[in-house]
Each structure stands twice: as structure tokens, then as C-alpha cells.
Design a protein around this motif. Structure first.
Motif, PDB file in Angstrom:
ATOM      1  N   SER A 269       9.817   2.825  -2.980  1.00  0.00           N
ATOM      2  CA  SER A 269       9.327   2.176  -1.997  1.00  0.00           C
ATOM      3  C   SER A 269       7.833   1.106  -2.428  1.00  0.00           C
ATOM      4  O   SER A 269       7.680   2.063  -3.135  1.00  0.00           O
ATOM      5  CB  SER A 269       8.449   2.481  -0.633  1.00  0.00           C
ATOM      6  N   LEU A 270       7.868  -0.762  -1.949  1.00  0.00           N
ATOM      7  CA  LEU A 270       7.298  -1.345  -2.579  1.00  0.00           C
ATOM      8  C   LEU A 270       6.979  -2.466  -1.740  1.00  0.00           C
ATOM      9  O   LEU A 270       8.077  -2.432  -0.938  1.00  0.00           O
ATOM     10  CB  LEU A 270       7.254  -1.474  -4.130  1.00  0.00           C
ATOM     11  N   GLU A 271       6.115  -3.084  -1.794  1.00  0.00           N
ATOM     12  CA  GLU A 271       6.244  -4.011  -1.336  1.00  0.00           C
ATOM     13  C   GLU A 271       5.608  -5.674  -1.857  1.00  0.00           C
ATOM     14  O   GLU A 271       4.540  -5.443  -2.927  1.00  0.00           O
ATOM     15  CB  GLU A 271       5.420  -4.358   0.149  1.00  0.00           C
ATOM     16  N   VAL A 272       5.998  -6.368  -1.622  1.00  0.00           N
ATOM     17  CA  VAL A 272       4.911  -7.861  -2.462  1.00  0.00           C
ATOM     18  C   VAL A 272       4.456  -9.447  -1.613  1.00  0.00           C
ATOM     19  O   VAL A 272       5.734  -9.569  -0.616  1.00  0.00           O
ATOM     20  CB  VAL A 272       6.749  -8.636  -3.616  1.00  0.00           C
ATOM     21  N   HIS A 273       3.383  -9.400  -2.589  1.00  0.00           N
ATOM     22  CA  HIS A 273       2.699 -10.799  -1.392  1.00  0.00           C
ATOM     23  C   HIS A 273       3.033 -11.537  -1.872  1.00  0.00           C
ATOM     24  O   HIS A 273       2.936 -12.201  -2.663  1.00  0.00           O
ATOM     25  CB  HIS A 273       1.325 -10.013  -1.524  1.00  0.00           C
ATOM     26  N   PRO A 274       2.498 -12.870  -1.302  1.00  0.00           N
ATOM     27  CA  PRO A 274       2.473 -14.828  -1.640  1.00  0.00           C
ATOM     28  C   PRO A 274       2.015 -14.480  -2.626  1.00  0.00           C
ATOM     29  O   PRO A 274       0.860 -14.119  -2.581  1.00  0.00           O
ATOM     30  CB  PRO A 274       2.678 -15.008  -0.573  1.00  0.00           C
ATOM     31  N   GLY A 275       2.088 -15.286  -4.015  1.00  0.00           N
ATOM     32  CA  GLY A 275       1.471 -15.579  -4.801  1.00  0.00           C
ATOM     33  C   GLY A 275       0.918 -14.649  -5.558  1.00  0.00           C
ATOM     34  O   GLY A 275      -0.136 -14.738  -7.218  1.00  0.00           O
ATOM     35  N   GLU A 276       1.817 -12.966  -5.769  1.00  0.00           N
ATOM     36  CA  GLU A 276       0.903 -12.219  -6.642  1.00  0.00           C
ATOM     37  C   GLU A 276       1.979 -11.385  -8.210  1.00  0.00           C
ATOM     38  O   GLU A 276       3.398 -12.143  -7.468  1.00  0.00           O
ATOM     39  CB  GLU A 276       1.152 -11.208  -6.519  1.00  0.00           C
ATOM     40  N   VAL A 277       1.609 -11.043  -9.324  1.00  0.00           N
ATOM     41  CA  VAL A 277       2.783 -10.589 -10.054  1.00  0.00           C
ATOM     42  C   VAL A 277       2.461  -9.173 -10.026  1.00  0.00           C
ATOM     43  O   VAL A 277       1.641  -8.922  -9.871  1.00  0.00           O
ATOM     44  CB  VAL A 277       2.230 -11.198 -11.532  1.00  0.00           C
ATOM     45  N   LEU A 278       3.463  -8.350  -9.889  1.00  0.00           N
ATOM     46  CA  LEU A 278       3.924  -6.997  -9.259  1.00  0.00           C
ATOM     47  C   LEU A 278       4.627  -6.342 -10.778  1.00  0.00           C
ATOM     48  O   LEU A 278       5.870  -7.093 -11.472  1.00  0.00           O
ATOM     49  CB  LEU A 278       4.614  -6.683  -8.750  1.00  0.00           C
ATOM     50  N   ALA A 279       4.011  -6.441 -11.712  1.00  0.00           N
ATOM     51  CA  ALA A 279       4.849  -5.796 -12.866  1.00  0.00           C
ATOM     52  C   ALA A 279       5.259  -4.191 -12.970  1.00  0.00           C
ATOM     53  O   ALA A 279       4.238  -3.395 -11.934  1.00  0.00           O
ATOM     54  CB  ALA A 279       3.253  -5.455 -13.980  1.00  0.00           C
ATOM     55  N   ILE A 280       6.288  -4.333 -12.962  1.00  0.00           N
ATOM     56  CA  ILE A 280       6.843  -2.675 -13.223  1.00  0.00           C
ATOM     57  C   ILE A 280       7.472  -2.081 -14.442  1.00  0.00           C
ATOM     58  O   ILE A 280       7.621  -2.698 -15.325  1.00  0.00           O
ATOM     59  CB  ILE A 280       8.241  -2.754 -12.141  1.00  0.00           C
ATOM     60  N   VAL A 281       6.264  -1.519 -15.367  1.00  0.00           N
ATOM     61  CA  VAL A 281       6.569  -0.709 -16.405  1.00  0.00           C
ATOM     62  C   VAL A 281       7.132   0.491 -16.533  1.00  0.00           C
ATOM     63  O   VAL A 281       6.780   1.191 -15.410  1.00  0.00           O
ATOM     64  CB  VAL A 281       4.573  -0.175 -17.068  1.00  0.00           C
ATOM     65  N   GLY A 282       6.912   1.047 -17.512  1.00  0.00           N
ATOM     66  CA  GLY A 282       7.816   2.418 -17.155  1.00  0.00           C
ATOM     67  C   GLY A 282       8.505   2.396 -18.906  1.00  0.00           C
ATOM     68  O   GLY A 282       8.824   1.468 -19.131  1.00  0.00           O
ATOM     69  N   GLU A 283       9.145   3.999 -19.802  1.00  0.00           N
ATOM     70  CA  GLU A 283       9.463   3.964 -20.754  1.00  0.00           C
ATOM     71  C   GLU A 283      11.383   3.442 -20.309  1.00  0.00           C
ATOM     72  O   GLU A 283      11.533   3.148 -19.195  1.00  0.00           O
ATOM     73  CB  GLU A 283       9.631   5.286 -21.333  1.00  0.00           C
ATOM     74  N   SER A 284      11.687   3.319 -21.379  1.00  0.00           N
ATOM     75  CA  SER A 284      13.685   2.833 -21.323  1.00  0.00           C
ATOM     76  C   SER A 284      13.991   4.203 -20.705  1.00  0.00           C
ATOM     77  O   SER A 284      13.955   5.380 -20.535  1.00  0.00           O
ATOM     78  CB  SER A 284      13.895   2.623 -22.430  1.00  0.00           C
ATOM     79  N   GLY A 285      15.028   3.278 -20.066  1.00  0.00           N
ATOM     80  CA  GLY A 285      15.608   4.543 -19.194  1.00  0.00           C
ATOM     81  C   GLY A 285      14.819   5.052 -17.651  1.00  0.00           C
ATOM     82  O   GLY A 285      15.331   6.067 -16.880  1.00  0.00           O
ATOM     83  N   SER A 286      13.327   4.282 -17.330  1.00  0.00           N
ATOM     84  CA  SER A 286      12.608   5.233 -16.091  1.00  0.00           C
ATOM     85  C   SER A 286      13.055   4.377 -14.848  1.00  0.00           C
ATOM     86  O   SER A 286      13.293   5.183 -13.925  1.00  0.00           O
ATOM     87  CB  SER A 286      11.350   4.743 -16.112  1.00  0.00           C
TER      88      SER A 286
END
Length: 260
Positions: free
Chosen positions: A28-45
Motif C-alpha cells: 500500500s502507498l499513496e502519492v501526492h501532487p508535486g512530490e517525488v516518491l522513491a521506491i528503493v531496494g535490491e534487485s529482485g525486491s
């Protein structure tokens, strides 16, 4: 930086399996107007799988993605008719691929690539299209004299800039980026990151950024979500998460990129 308290996209309990492999688990996640959300993790995550599920390319086994504007999350990606999803991808949303060749049409000119989204939206006037192509070539710091060159004659970094121009010309309000600087020389990466940071700020887009590079996440993103084995295990303000990680996996991820 502050953002609107009303999201423009939400995901609830996304679960997706490929055979016996659980690629996403109750995400679950949410994104707001004007923001940058980074999704990080190892390869295969599960980062790119999540990005493509949010974008509507992959269908989850459970859960839904809702989106909208002006505070109304009144549309569901999973139930959107294919034609409407295609229109959304060509107009209000944009996607920057890790490999620009996945987005560019290599048989048509740089200018033709840039204006293709405008042509799909109905713009037919040659003078207007060429003027906009020239404008965006300058915007992404490519010599406008190369407007009639084929993408195959460009370097990898220039192809990525061309893809960015092609994507942003329709002024999308939500941008999906999958490892946009991966595979580029360090000096090319630095220039491209500066360009992206400036364009995102200027265009006031919301961005979902997938990256394995924590330095890229720190530079571009105000908020970060850390993935491990298909789950989001930690999320928060980027600097806080990277400077004081709480989850053992995040601690390991951060320590692995710190100089000895």
C-alpha cells in the motif's frame, strides 16, 4: 517541501504472484501532487513490478490502484477500459524507461519522436509541431540542429534526454521513472539528474521513481519507500530514513553504500 494532503494516486493491498513466486505482498502507498516518491531496494525486491502494477501494465491478483485529480480518487486502474488507459498513458501520465530504446521509435527522427504524443492528441500543424520539438530539444539540452537525426545516432545519455522530452511534452501530472540513470557514465548521470530535478520542479509533477541508487533517491525524492521481497518495509522522509534507518534491512542497505 510541503505537499497537498490529498493524494492523486493510492494503492491498497497489492498482491501479485508469478507462479510460486510472490512478487508483491500487501503493498500500500499513496502519492501526492508535486512530490517525488522513491521506491528503493535490491534487485529482485519488487520495485519495477510495483511500478508497472501502479501504471496498469501488470494486473495484481488482489488489491487496487485508484487515481484522480482535484481530490477525487474516482478512477481505478484495474477496471479502466483499455482505450482509456492508453489515452491516460499518452496524456496525463508519463513513463521514463531504464532503456530509452523501449520508448523511442528508432526509425523516425528525434523531432518526430518528441511530438508523437501531441500528434496522438490531434495536433497536425507541421509548423507548430516542429516549433515544439525544437523547444524541447533545447529544454533537455540537445542541439536543436539534430532535430532531423535518428535516435540511433545519439549517445545513451542523449537518447535518455530525448525520451524525457518525448514524455514531458504533454505535461503529465504523474511521472513514472524506472532507473532513469542506470547504465550511464557517472558524469552523464550527474547532468541527467540535474536536468530531471529542474524539470520535475518546473513542471510541478508528481513522480514515482524506482532506483537502486540511494544517492539518486536522496537527490530527487522527498519521500522514500524501501522494498524487500515484495513488501514495503519502511517509508518516510528521505533524509530521515537514510540518515536514521529503523528496519534492519534498511540499515544494511544504507551501510552497504557508505564509504569504508
Amino acid at each position: 517541501m510541503s505537499y497537498s494532503s490529498v493524494p492523486i494516486l493510492t494503492a491498497r493491498d497489492l498482491t501479485l504472484s508469478f507462479g510460486t513466486l510472490r512478487a508483491l505482498e500487501s503493498v500500500s502507498l499513496e502519492v501526492h501532487p508535486g512530490e517525488v516518491l522513491a521506491i528503493v531496494g535490491e534487485s529482485g525486491s519488487g520495485k519495477t513490478t510495483l511500478l508497472n502494477t501502479l501504471y496498469g501494465v501488470l494486473a495484481p491478483g488482489a488489491g487496487e490502484v485508484h487515481f484522480g485529480e482535484n481530490g477525487k480518487l474516482d478512477r481505478c486502474v484495474q477496471t479502466l477500459p483499455r482505450q482509456q488507459l492508453r489515452h491516460l498513458h499518452r496524456s496525463a501520465w508519463g513513463y521514463v524507461h531504464q532503456n530509452p530504446r523501449d520508448a523511442l521509435r528508432m526509425e523516425i527522427t528525434a523531432g518526430g519522436n518528441i511530438v508523437e504524443r501531441l500528434m496522438a492528441a490531434g495536433e497536425k500543424h507541421y509548423g507548430t509541431l516542429r516549433e515544439k520539438a525544437l523547444f524541447w530539444l533545447q529544454k533537455v539540452e540537445i542541439d536543436p540542429k539534430r532535430i532531423d537525426d535518428l535516435p540511433g545516432t545519439f549517445s545513451g545519455g542523449m537518447q535518455q534526454r530525448l525520451q524525457i522530452a518525448r514524455t514531458l511534452i504533454s505535461h503529465p501530472y504523474l511521472l513514472f521513472m524506472d532507473e532513469p540513470t542506470s547504465g550511464l557514465d557517472v558524469s552523464v548521470q550527474a547532468g541527467l539528474l540535474d536536468l530531471l530535478r529542474n524539470l520535475v520542479s518546473e513542471q510541478r509533477m508528481a513522480v514515482i521513481l524506482v532506483t537502486h541508487d540511494l544517492a539518486v533517491a536522496r537527490l530527487l525524492a522527498g519521500r522514500i519507500a524501501v522494498m524487500q521481497r515484495g513488501r514495503i518495509i519502511e517509508t518516510g522522509v528521505t533524509d530521515q530514513v537514510l540518515d536514521d534507518p529503523q528496519h534492519p534491512y534498511t540499515q544494511l542497505l544504507v551501510s552497504s553504500v557508505l564509504p569504508a
